[in-house]
Write an enzyme that holds these catalytic residues in place. Sequence first.
Site, short mmCIF file in Angstrom:
data_model
loop_
_atom_site.label_atom_id
_atom_site.label_comp_id
_atom_site.label_asym_id
_atom_site.label_seq_id
_atom_site.Cartn_x
_atom_site.Cartn_y
_atom_site.Cartn_z
N THR A 152 -3.68 5.35 3.72
CA THR A 152 -2.36 5.81 3.29
C THR A 152 -2.42 6.63 2.01
OG1 THR A 152 -1.50 3.78 4.28
CG2 THR A 152 0.02 5.05 2.95
N LYS A 201 0.83 -1.21 0.00
CA LYS A 201 0.00 0.00 0.00
C LYS A 201 0.86 1.25 0.00
CE LYS A 201 0.71 0.84 4.57
NZ LYS A 201 1.08 2.08 5.26
#
Length: 334
Positions: free
Chosen positions: A249, A192
Amino acid sequence: MPTPVAVLGAGSFGTCLAVQAAGDHDVTIWARDPDMAAAIERDRRNPKYLQDIELPPAIHATADLAEALEGRELVICAIPSHGLRDVMSRAGKVMDPEAILVSTVKGIEVETGMLMHQVLADVLEPEFHPRISVLSGPSFAREVAEHRPTAVTLACRNEAYAISVQTALSCPWFRCYTHDDVIGVEVGGALKNVIAIAVGMCDGLGFGLNARAGLMTRGLREISRLGEALGANPLTFLGLSGMGDLVLTCTGDLSRNRTVGVQLGQGRTLDEIVSNMNQVAEGVRTTHAVYELATQLEVDMPIASGVRAVLTGELTVAEASEQLMSRQLKSESE
């Protein structure tokens, strides 16, 4: 019943987890820098990370690894990925052989292509292996330290140990869910960061919300594709350590990796960006490891490949974007 806890690493996430655990447990936090350990002991604050957060009296700081680990039943490893092998090689010599080990480290070892739990298994004696677990999920350190509601995943191949850690760390504002897919949870946590750099580039260029959503969705497909090739359960990537962490994120202003991407999109060089950061953006290093791993496994990862090309200077951000959008048309299931 209180559990003696050691937190290895006094960065932002190690500090927030020490604060979190100190609500119910006796905690030692290990800092590589003796001056930082002394400052934490003296001032009850971390002088470099989360400086405004007062550290509870239950936290004892030390730069002596053996002292930090003495008598600790739960060991939380919050070290940058590139330092994990060295620190844990030394820690394994003094750690209680019955201790449960929790890794919060998000990355892939560049030199070997190993996930972090594999690095731990490589440097620790076999007696430790069944108790290696990983913690991942949408969890900015500042919000954890401020006791804002957070949900994470704890994965261990032996679920009994995951449940033990779940019980030790969970509280009304920090909720842990157990899982047995260690590979999937680690792949989601590592990759990610790479996709967040790509999304940051997109935002830095001012491409808008459509582009952001498209990148995140196709990025999740790339994460799942590599994870499956490594043996992960594809359903794991729909959970907290997959989609949950990816959303946070890629959209949160506290994300270091997204910040790197935004500034690259705005025309700054990687050297300029990294030199002005006092924390590690794991995605930069992970991008190179992911590229090598995907090449080795013959997994198609065009977004990760584009990020790597920008980081190495082979392409500008605009060129990488154009290359992605002009690829051969495909089915969404590919």
